[in-house]
Design a protein around this motif. Structure first.
Motif: not given
Length: 383
Positions: A204, A209, A212
Protein backbone atom coordinates in the motif's frame (compact mmCIF):
# COMPACT_ATOMS: atom_id res chain seq x y z
CA UNK A 1 37.08 -24.31 -4.71
CA UNK A 2 40.32 -25.08 -2.90
CA UNK A 3 38.70 -24.85 0.53
CA UNK A 4 37.80 -28.32 1.80
CA UNK A 5 35.02 -26.85 3.98
CA UNK A 6 33.20 -25.35 0.97
CA UNK A 7 29.99 -27.23 0.21
CA UNK A 8 26.66 -26.88 -1.58
CA UNK A 9 25.56 -24.05 0.71
CA UNK A 10 28.75 -22.15 -0.09
CA UNK A 11 27.83 -22.43 -3.76
CA UNK A 12 24.21 -21.44 -3.10
CA UNK A 13 25.17 -18.31 -1.17
CA UNK A 14 27.75 -17.19 -3.72
CA UNK A 15 25.24 -17.79 -6.51
CA UNK A 16 23.19 -14.94 -5.02
CA UNK A 17 25.83 -12.41 -6.02
CA UNK A 18 25.94 -13.71 -9.58
CA UNK A 19 22.33 -14.59 -10.40
CA UNK A 20 19.82 -13.86 -7.59
CA UNK A 21 20.57 -10.57 -5.82
CA UNK A 22 18.68 -10.11 -2.53
CA UNK A 23 17.76 -13.81 -2.34
CA UNK A 24 19.83 -16.23 -0.24
CA UNK A 25 18.97 -19.88 0.27
CA UNK A 26 20.64 -22.55 2.39
CA UNK A 27 19.52 -26.13 2.97
CA UNK A 28 20.26 -28.26 6.01
CA UNK A 29 21.18 -31.95 5.92
CA UNK A 30 17.62 -32.83 6.99
CA UNK A 31 16.18 -30.99 3.97
CA UNK A 32 14.83 -27.99 5.88
CA UNK A 33 15.75 -24.74 4.24
CA UNK A 34 16.34 -21.15 5.22
CA UNK A 35 15.37 -18.43 2.76
CA UNK A 36 16.46 -14.86 3.38
CA UNK A 37 15.15 -12.19 1.06
CA UNK A 38 16.23 -8.57 1.19
CA UNK A 39 13.73 -6.16 -0.22
CA UNK A 40 14.79 -5.04 -3.65
CA UNK A 41 14.36 -5.82 -7.31
CA UNK A 42 17.82 -5.26 -8.73
CA UNK A 43 18.58 -7.35 -11.81
CA UNK A 44 21.54 -9.73 -11.73
CA UNK A 45 24.82 -7.91 -12.33
CA UNK A 46 26.19 -7.86 -15.86
CA UNK A 47 29.26 -9.92 -15.09
CA UNK A 48 32.09 -10.38 -17.52
CA UNK A 49 31.36 -13.77 -19.15
CA UNK A 50 34.84 -14.99 -18.18
CA UNK A 51 34.17 -14.20 -14.52
CA UNK A 52 30.76 -15.90 -14.65
CA UNK A 53 32.30 -18.98 -16.27
CA UNK A 54 35.03 -19.03 -13.65
CA UNK A 55 32.40 -19.03 -10.91
CA UNK A 56 30.43 -21.84 -12.55
CA UNK A 57 33.62 -23.88 -12.91
CA UNK A 58 34.38 -23.48 -9.20
CA UNK A 59 30.74 -24.26 -8.32
CA UNK A 60 30.81 -27.45 -10.38
CA UNK A 61 34.08 -28.52 -8.76
CA UNK A 62 32.56 -28.17 -5.30
CA UNK A 63 29.29 -29.87 -6.19
CA UNK A 64 31.11 -32.76 -7.89
CA UNK A 65 33.47 -33.59 -5.03
CA UNK A 66 33.59 -37.27 -3.99
CA UNK A 67 30.76 -38.03 -1.57
CA UNK A 68 31.75 -39.24 1.90
CA UNK A 69 29.69 -42.05 3.45
CA UNK A 70 26.43 -40.61 4.84
CA UNK A 71 27.51 -41.21 8.44
CA UNK A 72 30.75 -39.30 7.82
CA UNK A 73 29.28 -36.32 5.98
CA UNK A 74 30.05 -33.22 8.09
CA UNK A 75 29.03 -30.62 5.50
CA UNK A 76 26.41 -27.99 6.31
CA UNK A 77 24.22 -29.23 3.46
CA UNK A 78 24.52 -33.01 3.61
CA UNK A 79 23.29 -35.11 0.71
CA UNK A 80 19.77 -33.69 0.72
CA UNK A 81 21.01 -30.10 0.70
CA UNK A 82 23.45 -30.95 -2.09
CA UNK A 83 20.60 -32.43 -4.12
CA UNK A 84 18.45 -29.30 -3.69
CA UNK A 85 21.25 -26.87 -4.56
CA UNK A 86 22.37 -28.93 -7.57
CA UNK A 87 18.79 -29.13 -8.84
CA UNK A 88 18.31 -25.37 -8.38
CA UNK A 89 21.44 -24.53 -10.34
CA UNK A 90 21.13 -26.99 -13.22
CA UNK A 91 19.09 -24.54 -15.38
CA UNK A 92 21.94 -22.04 -15.01
CA UNK A 93 24.53 -24.63 -16.02
CA UNK A 94 22.34 -25.65 -18.96
CA UNK A 95 22.32 -22.04 -20.12
CA UNK A 96 25.83 -20.84 -19.38
CA UNK A 97 28.01 -23.97 -18.98
CA UNK A 98 26.24 -26.86 -20.76
CA UNK A 99 29.43 -28.93 -20.88
CA UNK A 100 29.17 -29.36 -17.08
CA UNK A 101 25.46 -30.30 -17.02
CA UNK A 102 25.81 -34.06 -17.78
CA UNK A 103 28.13 -34.64 -14.83
CA UNK A 104 25.91 -32.62 -12.51
CA UNK A 105 22.81 -34.52 -13.65
CA UNK A 106 24.56 -37.78 -12.88
CA UNK A 107 25.41 -36.43 -9.42
CA UNK A 108 21.80 -35.29 -9.00
CA UNK A 109 20.56 -38.82 -9.76
CA UNK A 110 22.98 -40.26 -7.20
CA UNK A 111 21.94 -37.79 -4.52
CA UNK A 112 18.26 -38.41 -5.26
CA UNK A 113 18.61 -41.91 -3.83
CA UNK A 114 19.11 -40.39 -0.35
CA UNK A 115 16.65 -37.51 -0.77
CA UNK A 116 13.05 -37.80 0.46
CA UNK A 117 10.27 -37.42 -2.07
CA UNK A 118 9.12 -34.17 -0.42
CA UNK A 119 12.43 -32.55 -1.40
CA UNK A 120 12.34 -33.92 -4.94
CA UNK A 121 8.90 -32.79 -6.05
CA UNK A 122 9.33 -30.75 -9.24
CA UNK A 123 6.60 -28.35 -8.07
CA UNK A 124 8.53 -27.45 -4.90
CA UNK A 125 9.13 -23.68 -5.30
CA UNK A 126 12.45 -23.96 -3.48
CA UNK A 127 13.91 -25.80 -6.48
CA UNK A 128 13.22 -22.94 -8.87
CA UNK A 129 12.82 -19.74 -6.80
CA UNK A 130 14.81 -16.92 -8.33
CA UNK A 131 16.23 -19.21 -11.02
CA UNK A 132 13.30 -20.08 -13.28
CA UNK A 133 10.72 -17.35 -14.09
CA UNK A 134 7.38 -18.03 -12.45
CA UNK A 135 4.52 -19.13 -14.70
CA UNK A 136 1.87 -16.49 -13.94
CA UNK A 137 -0.88 -18.51 -15.59
CA UNK A 138 -0.35 -21.45 -13.29
CA UNK A 139 -2.60 -21.93 -10.26
CA UNK A 140 0.15 -22.36 -7.71
CA UNK A 141 -2.32 -22.38 -4.82
CA UNK A 142 -4.25 -25.36 -6.17
CA UNK A 143 -1.04 -27.17 -7.10
CA UNK A 144 0.30 -26.71 -3.59
CA UNK A 145 -2.91 -27.77 -1.86
CA UNK A 146 -2.98 -30.92 -3.98
CA UNK A 147 -0.06 -32.15 -1.89
CA UNK A 148 -2.15 -32.30 1.30
CA UNK A 149 -3.17 -35.92 0.67
CA UNK A 150 0.46 -37.00 0.79
CA UNK A 151 1.32 -35.07 3.99
CA UNK A 152 2.46 -37.48 6.70
CA UNK A 153 1.99 -35.24 9.74
CA UNK A 154 0.84 -31.84 10.95
CA UNK A 155 4.24 -30.25 10.28
CA UNK A 156 4.06 -31.19 6.61
CA UNK A 157 0.45 -29.99 6.38
CA UNK A 158 1.42 -26.68 7.98
CA UNK A 159 4.21 -26.25 5.43
CA UNK A 160 1.78 -26.87 2.58
CA UNK A 161 -0.69 -24.32 3.93
CA UNK A 162 2.18 -21.87 4.43
CA UNK A 163 3.30 -22.20 0.80
CA UNK A 164 -0.27 -21.98 -0.47
CA UNK A 165 -0.90 -18.83 1.58
CA UNK A 166 2.26 -17.19 0.27
CA UNK A 167 1.30 -18.09 -3.31
CA UNK A 168 -2.17 -16.59 -2.78
CA UNK A 169 -0.95 -13.39 -1.15
CA UNK A 170 -0.14 -11.53 -4.38
CA UNK A 171 -3.55 -12.18 -5.93
CA UNK A 172 -6.05 -12.64 -3.10
CA UNK A 173 -5.20 -11.43 0.41
CA UNK A 174 -8.45 -12.83 1.84
CA UNK A 175 -7.69 -16.31 0.50
CA UNK A 176 -4.13 -16.06 1.80
CA UNK A 177 -5.39 -15.28 5.28
CA UNK A 178 -7.93 -18.11 5.12
CA UNK A 179 -5.16 -20.56 4.23
CA UNK A 180 -2.86 -19.21 6.94
CA UNK A 181 -5.55 -19.74 9.54
CA UNK A 182 -5.49 -23.47 8.73
CA UNK A 183 -1.94 -23.81 10.04
CA UNK A 184 -2.17 -25.84 13.24
CA UNK A 185 0.98 -24.66 14.99
CA UNK A 186 0.04 -21.44 16.78
CA UNK A 187 3.50 -19.81 16.61
CA UNK A 188 3.92 -20.50 12.90
CA UNK A 189 0.42 -19.21 12.16
CA UNK A 190 1.02 -16.02 14.16
CA UNK A 191 4.35 -15.35 12.46
CA UNK A 192 2.89 -15.90 9.00
CA UNK A 193 -0.07 -13.61 9.65
CA UNK A 194 2.33 -10.90 10.82
CA UNK A 195 4.49 -11.45 7.73
CA UNK A 196 1.49 -11.14 5.41
CA UNK A 197 0.14 -8.08 7.21
CA UNK A 198 3.47 -6.33 6.76
CA UNK A 199 3.64 -7.30 3.08
CA UNK A 200 0.22 -5.79 2.48
CA UNK A 201 0.98 -2.51 4.24
CA UNK A 202 4.31 -2.28 2.37
CA UNK A 203 2.50 -2.72 -0.94
CA UNK A 204 0.00 0.00 0.00
CA UNK A 205 2.85 2.37 0.82
CA UNK A 206 4.84 1.60 -2.33
CA UNK A 207 1.61 2.01 -4.30
CA UNK A 208 1.09 5.45 -2.68
CA UNK A 209 -2.23 4.52 -1.11
CA UNK A 210 -2.12 6.23 2.31
CA UNK A 211 -5.69 5.37 3.31
CA UNK A 212 -5.12 1.67 2.64
CA UNK A 213 -1.80 1.89 4.47
CA UNK A 214 -3.50 3.44 7.51
CA UNK A 215 -6.21 0.80 7.58
CA UNK A 216 -3.66 -1.99 7.35
CA UNK A 217 -1.35 -0.28 9.85
CA UNK A 218 -3.96 -0.70 12.54
CA UNK A 219 -3.86 -4.47 12.14
CA UNK A 220 -3.26 -6.23 15.43
CA UNK A 221 -0.98 -8.66 13.63
CA UNK A 222 1.74 -6.08 13.04
CA UNK A 223 4.42 -5.66 15.68
CA UNK A 224 4.63 -2.32 17.46
CA UNK A 225 7.69 -1.13 15.55
CA UNK A 226 6.12 -2.18 12.24
CA UNK A 227 2.97 -0.24 13.09
CA UNK A 228 4.97 2.85 14.04
CA UNK A 229 6.87 2.68 10.74
CA UNK A 230 3.65 2.22 8.76
CA UNK A 231 2.11 5.30 10.40
CA UNK A 232 5.17 7.42 9.57
CA UNK A 233 5.11 6.28 5.95
CA UNK A 234 1.38 6.98 5.64
CA UNK A 235 2.01 10.45 7.07
CA UNK A 236 4.75 11.01 4.49
CA UNK A 237 2.31 10.20 1.69
CA UNK A 238 -0.24 12.64 3.17
CA UNK A 239 2.15 15.46 4.06
CA UNK A 240 1.67 17.53 0.87
CA UNK A 241 -2.09 17.20 0.44
CA UNK A 242 -3.30 16.68 4.02
CA UNK A 243 -0.66 18.15 6.38
CA UNK A 244 -3.05 18.37 9.32
CA UNK A 245 -4.10 14.76 8.97
CA UNK A 246 -0.48 13.71 8.53
CA UNK A 247 0.44 15.37 11.81
CA UNK A 248 -2.34 13.46 13.57
CA UNK A 249 -1.06 10.20 12.12
CA UNK A 250 2.42 11.03 13.41
CA UNK A 251 0.88 11.41 16.88
CA UNK A 252 -0.26 7.79 16.54
CA UNK A 253 3.22 6.79 15.37
CA UNK A 254 4.78 8.51 18.39
CA UNK A 255 2.42 6.71 20.74
CA UNK A 256 3.37 3.38 19.17
CA UNK A 257 7.08 4.15 19.38
CA UNK A 258 6.80 4.96 23.07
CA UNK A 259 5.22 1.57 23.72
CA UNK A 260 8.54 -0.04 22.82
CA UNK A 261 10.92 -0.97 25.59
CA UNK A 262 13.35 1.77 26.63
CA UNK A 263 16.18 -0.72 26.20
CA UNK A 264 15.26 -1.50 22.59
CA UNK A 265 17.05 0.24 19.68
CA UNK A 266 13.75 -0.06 17.81
CA UNK A 267 12.27 2.60 20.12
CA UNK A 268 14.93 5.10 19.05
CA UNK A 269 14.61 4.13 15.38
CA UNK A 270 10.84 4.57 15.41
CA UNK A 271 11.13 7.99 17.07
CA UNK A 272 13.74 9.00 14.49
CA UNK A 273 11.28 8.05 11.73
CA UNK A 274 8.63 10.26 13.37
CA UNK A 275 11.02 13.18 13.72
CA UNK A 276 12.12 12.81 10.10
CA UNK A 277 8.54 13.38 8.92
CA UNK A 278 7.86 16.13 11.49
CA UNK A 279 10.65 18.32 10.09
CA UNK A 280 8.43 19.32 7.17
CA UNK A 281 5.19 19.45 9.16
CA UNK A 282 6.04 20.83 12.60
CA UNK A 283 9.70 21.76 13.05
CA UNK A 284 9.48 22.91 16.67
CA UNK A 285 8.07 19.51 17.60
CA UNK A 286 10.77 17.79 15.58
CA UNK A 287 13.49 19.61 17.55
CA UNK A 288 11.71 18.79 20.79
CA UNK A 289 11.46 15.11 19.89
CA UNK A 290 15.18 15.04 19.05
CA UNK A 291 15.97 15.69 22.72
CA UNK A 292 14.14 12.48 23.60
CA UNK A 293 15.91 10.64 20.78
CA UNK A 294 19.35 11.73 21.98
CA UNK A 295 18.53 10.75 25.55
CA UNK A 296 17.32 7.29 24.46
CA UNK A 297 20.30 6.82 22.15
CA UNK A 298 22.76 7.68 24.92
CA UNK A 299 21.20 5.02 27.13
CA UNK A 300 21.86 2.27 24.56
CA UNK A 301 25.26 0.77 23.87
CA UNK A 302 24.15 -1.00 20.68
CA UNK A 303 22.40 1.83 18.82
CA UNK A 304 24.55 2.65 15.79
CA UNK A 305 22.39 5.32 14.19
CA UNK A 306 22.55 3.63 10.79
CA UNK A 307 21.55 0.45 8.93
CA UNK A 308 18.03 0.69 10.31
CA UNK A 309 15.60 -1.89 9.04
CA UNK A 310 12.80 -4.31 9.75
CA UNK A 311 13.22 -8.08 9.76
CA UNK A 312 10.33 -10.46 9.26
CA UNK A 313 10.84 -14.10 10.09
CA UNK A 314 8.77 -17.26 10.00
CA UNK A 315 10.27 -20.28 11.74
CA UNK A 316 8.76 -23.66 11.08
CA UNK A 317 8.12 -26.14 13.84
CA UNK A 318 9.58 -28.98 11.77
CA UNK A 319 12.74 -26.98 11.03
CA UNK A 320 13.72 -24.29 8.54
CA UNK A 321 12.84 -20.63 8.33
CA UNK A 322 12.07 -17.76 5.98
CA UNK A 323 13.46 -14.29 6.64
CA UNK A 324 12.78 -11.04 4.80
CA UNK A 325 14.87 -7.94 5.47
CA UNK A 326 13.66 -4.42 4.66
CA UNK A 327 15.98 -1.43 4.78
CA UNK A 328 14.31 1.63 6.36
CA UNK A 329 16.22 4.84 5.69
CA UNK A 330 13.96 6.89 7.96
CA UNK A 331 15.22 4.83 10.93
CA UNK A 332 18.72 6.25 10.43
CA UNK A 333 20.06 9.44 11.95
CA UNK A 334 21.58 10.71 8.70
CA UNK A 335 18.29 11.86 7.21
CA UNK A 336 17.00 13.75 10.22
CA UNK A 337 20.33 15.49 10.96
CA UNK A 338 20.69 16.49 7.32
CA UNK A 339 17.21 18.02 7.41
CA UNK A 340 17.87 19.82 10.70
CA UNK A 341 21.21 21.15 9.44
CA UNK A 342 19.51 22.73 6.45
CA UNK A 343 17.29 24.68 8.83
CA UNK A 344 19.74 25.56 11.63
CA UNK A 345 23.32 24.42 11.17
CA UNK A 346 24.72 25.54 14.51
CA UNK A 347 21.87 23.98 16.47
CA UNK A 348 22.22 20.70 14.56
CA UNK A 349 25.97 20.60 15.28
CA UNK A 350 25.37 21.23 18.96
CA UNK A 351 22.76 18.49 19.08
CA UNK A 352 25.07 16.00 17.35
CA UNK A 353 27.77 16.66 19.94
CA UNK A 354 25.41 15.55 22.72
CA UNK A 355 25.32 12.02 21.28
CA UNK A 356 27.62 9.95 23.48
CA UNK A 357 27.96 6.90 21.24
CA UNK A 358 30.82 7.14 18.76
CA UNK A 359 28.82 5.55 15.93
CA UNK A 360 25.63 7.66 16.16
CA UNK A 361 27.68 10.82 16.72
CA UNK A 362 29.74 10.05 13.61
CA UNK A 363 26.65 9.36 11.52
CA UNK A 364 25.08 12.65 12.60
CA UNK A 365 28.27 14.67 12.08
CA UNK A 366 28.91 13.24 8.62
CA UNK A 367 25.31 13.96 7.60
CA UNK A 368 25.71 17.59 8.70
CA UNK A 369 29.06 17.92 6.91
CA UNK A 370 27.59 16.47 3.72
CA UNK A 371 24.74 18.99 3.90
CA UNK A 372 27.22 21.87 4.21
CA UNK A 373 29.21 20.65 1.20
CA UNK A 374 26.09 20.23 -0.92
CA UNK A 375 24.99 23.77 -0.03
CA UNK A 376 28.36 25.15 -1.07
CA UNK A 377 28.22 23.32 -4.40
CA UNK A 378 24.67 24.58 -5.00
CA UNK A 379 25.64 28.14 -4.11
CA UNK A 380 28.67 28.00 -6.38
CA UNK A 381 26.53 26.70 -9.23
CA UNK A 382 23.95 29.46 -8.77
CA UNK A 383 26.66 32.12 -8.82
Amino acid sequence: AGDPSADANTVSLLTSYVFTPFLYITVRPDGNSHTRRFRGDAPPPSLNPALRDSFLTAAAQILMRPLPPPDQDRSSSGRIGSYVVTTRLLPLFDRFAPDKSPGLRARQSLLAQDTPERNRRPDDPLLTRGIVPEDRSRDNVADTLARLDSAKNSNERDMIYFRAAMNALERDAAQARELAMKIEDVDTRKQLLAFMAFQLVSEAISGKKPEDALRLARSEELTTVQRAWAFTEAARLMSKTQPGRATEVLDEATAEARKLDDASPDRVRALVAVATQLVELDRPRAWELMNEIVKSSNALADFSGEDGGLTLRVEFKGGGAMTSNHNVESFDLAGIFAALAREDLDRAVTLARTLKGESPRSVATLAIARTVLVKRVENAASN
